[in-house]
Enzyme design. Structure first.
Site, PDB file in Angstrom:
ATOM      1  N   VAL A  34    -131.488  44.560-167.976  1.00 15.92           N
ATOM      2  CA  VAL A  34    -130.972  43.553-167.050  1.00 15.92           C
ATOM      3  C   VAL A  34    -129.454  43.567-167.062  1.00 15.92           C
ATOM      4  O   VAL A  34    -128.821  43.818-168.104  1.00 15.92           O
ATOM      5  CB  VAL A  34    -131.506  42.153-167.401  1.00 15.92           C
ATOM      6  CG1 VAL A  34    -130.975  41.667-168.745  1.00 15.92           C
ATOM      7  CG2 VAL A  34    -131.181  41.141-166.305  1.00 15.92           C
ATOM      8  N   CYS A  35    -128.869  43.319-165.896  1.00 10.75           N
ATOM      9  CA  CYS A  35    -127.418  43.150-165.779  1.00 10.75           C
ATOM     10  C   CYS A  35    -127.170  41.970-164.849  1.00 10.75           C
ATOM     11  O   CYS A  35    -127.999  41.068-164.761  1.00 10.75           O
ATOM     12  CB  CYS A  35    -126.752  44.433-165.286  1.00 10.75           C
ATOM     13  SG  CYS A  35    -127.198  44.884-163.587  1.00 10.75           S
ATOM     14  N   VAL A  36    -126.054  41.969-164.146  1.00  9.91           N
ATOM     15  CA  VAL A  36    -125.734  40.854-163.258  1.00  9.91           C
ATOM     16  C   VAL A  36    -126.587  40.899-161.994  1.00  9.91           C
ATOM     17  O   VAL A  36    -127.278  39.943-161.652  1.00  9.91           O
ATOM     18  CB  VAL A  36    -124.233  40.866-162.888  1.00  9.91           C
ATOM     19  CG1 VAL A  36    -123.931  39.732-161.908  1.00  9.91           C
ATOM     20  CG2 VAL A  36    -123.381  40.747-164.133  1.00  9.91           C
TER      21      VAL A  36
ATOM     22  N   MET B  88    -129.817  39.064-163.370  1.00 11.77           N
ATOM     23  CA  MET B  88    -129.912  37.671-163.765  1.00 11.77           C
ATOM     24  C   MET B  88    -130.042  36.747-162.558  1.00 11.77           C
ATOM     25  O   MET B  88    -130.512  35.618-162.693  1.00 11.77           O
ATOM     26  CB  MET B  88    -128.695  37.281-164.606  1.00 11.77           C
ATOM     27  CG  MET B  88    -128.644  37.959-165.967  1.00 11.77           C
ATOM     28  SD  MET B  88    -130.058  37.556-167.047  1.00 11.77           S
ATOM     29  CE  MET B  88    -129.720  35.834-167.432  1.00 11.77           C
TER      30      MET B  88
END
Length: 374
Positions: free
Chosen positions: A75-77, A103
């Site tokens: 997961v990242c932004v 996210m």
């Protein structure tokens, strides 16, 4: 073709369900972003900037720390750098997938839980924001309490149970998330309920007062005015259930500083909150408390009998209420307030009807849940 994505809703299911197959969540955002808000039980390798530049050396340095026999959700932004990291990991032989929209999608996840010991209550949890809402129903009718702006979840929950939504209510004017209550009520042409002290500039509101009742089939939601978190905060009784909104949580109580953060105002609101909680603790010990928020509690659904809450030591502020120690209650709140919810002033203006939501309405409420007093 190999599936390279894993949905945030699937991640939410698997990290809570003990019977699910193992899942390792790898967060590649910068450390400050991770520390502020993260998926529970995830691990952080802060290589976001490197991945933006297609530099995988930082990730390569951490390969020995990653499980070879578990699926990895990255997961990242917003899903771009996580997709790059997942592809690199697959090339190294790992079973890695990316969470689309990162996210942002985690903040949109909603999960439903039936309250098996409470007939006619469905709890709808947003694990990414700590928000909790409810569908209460009886004899083919339902009322939605504290809905998010993602209305399809509530419409779907009603359709699944073959009930008609006849009303929508907010326990208070929220400061942490954009309420979908007025819009849902408007689309369905049903009443929107809110206590008169929280109405502000809103129109088309059916104002609530202490002791009122909202009919739901052959049953009703009974209104208890429980001010403190906001002047118009209420709790709803529905049989043995207490939908306590932001008045009482399982480990804390609602913070009293989001209307006015001056110390005198906080002390006054905290005293009102103490009185509200004192009244709630007089309810039958078998009353099941259903809060409007949670922090890191792993129990699902989020439900605890009032007698257990009073007997346990996990809710310090409630213990002061039980002891009749208003001074310690107020001082603890004043001394231990956390950072305010992200963008809370703008969110309040929207929920009060004083501003119209813009294109960034979804982004406003992303971030950690900071509605508890301590």
């Amino acid at each position: 073709m190999r599936n390279t994505d894993i949905e945030a809703s699937e991640v939410a299911r698997r990290i809570v369900d003990e019977n699910s197959e193992d899942l390792f969540v790898l967060d590649v955002r910068n450390e400050d972003d991770y520390e502020e808000w993260q998926i529970p039980e995830s691990e952080n390798v802060p290589i976001y900037d490197e991945l933006l530049a297609h530099d995988f050396s930082g990730l390569e340095d951490h390969l020995d720390e990653l499980p070879e026999d578990e699926e990895i959700a990255v997961v990242c932004v917003g899903g771009i750098t996580s997709a790059r990291a997942a592809q690199f990991l697959r090339e190294q032989g790992f079973d890695a997938k990316s969470i689309p929209d990162g996210m942002n999608s985690w903040g949109r996840v909603h999960r439903e839980y039936e309250l098996t010991d409470l007939d006619g209550v469905v709890q709808i949890v947003r694990p990414g924001t700590g928000c909790v809402s409810y569908l209460v129903h009886d004899s083919g009718e339902a009322v939605v309490v504290d809905p998010s702006q993602y209305l399809d979840h509530y419409l779907g929950a009603a359709d699944e149970r073959d009930v008609e939504i006849v009303g929508v209510a907010d326990t208070h004017a929220h400061a942490d998330h954009v309420s979908g209550a007025r819009r849902l009520a408007g689309e369905l042409d049903v009443p929107y309920y809110l206590h008169g002290e929280d109405v502000a500039a809103l129109d088309r509101v059916t104002e609530l007062a202490d002791g009122d009742a909202i009919e739901v089939g052959e049953r009703e939601l009974t209104v208890r005015h429980t001010p403190g978190h906001t002047p118009g905060s209420v709790s709803f009784e529905f049989g043995d259930a207490l939908l306590s909104g932001d008045t009482l949580f399982l480990r804390s109580v609602g913070r009293p500083d989001l209307e006015d953060s001056s110390e005198d105002a906080v002390r006054t609101a905290a005293s009102r909150l103490f009185e509200s909680l004192d009244e709630l603790t007089d309810l039958d010990d078998g009353t099941v408390v259903l809060p409007g928020h949670f922090s890191d509690e792993e129990v699902r659904p989020l439900a605890t009998e009032l007698g257990e809450l009073k007997a346990e030591s996990t809710n310090e502020l409630l213990s002061y209420v039980e002891d009749g120690d208003e001074e310690a209650f107020v001082e603890t709140i004043v001394e231990s307030l956390a950072d305010e919810p992200a963008n809370y002033n703008e969110i309040k203006q929207i929920n009060w009807g004083e501003e119209q939501p813009g294109d960034d309405v979804e982004e406003l409420e992303l971030g950690p849940n900071n509605c508890a007093a301590n």
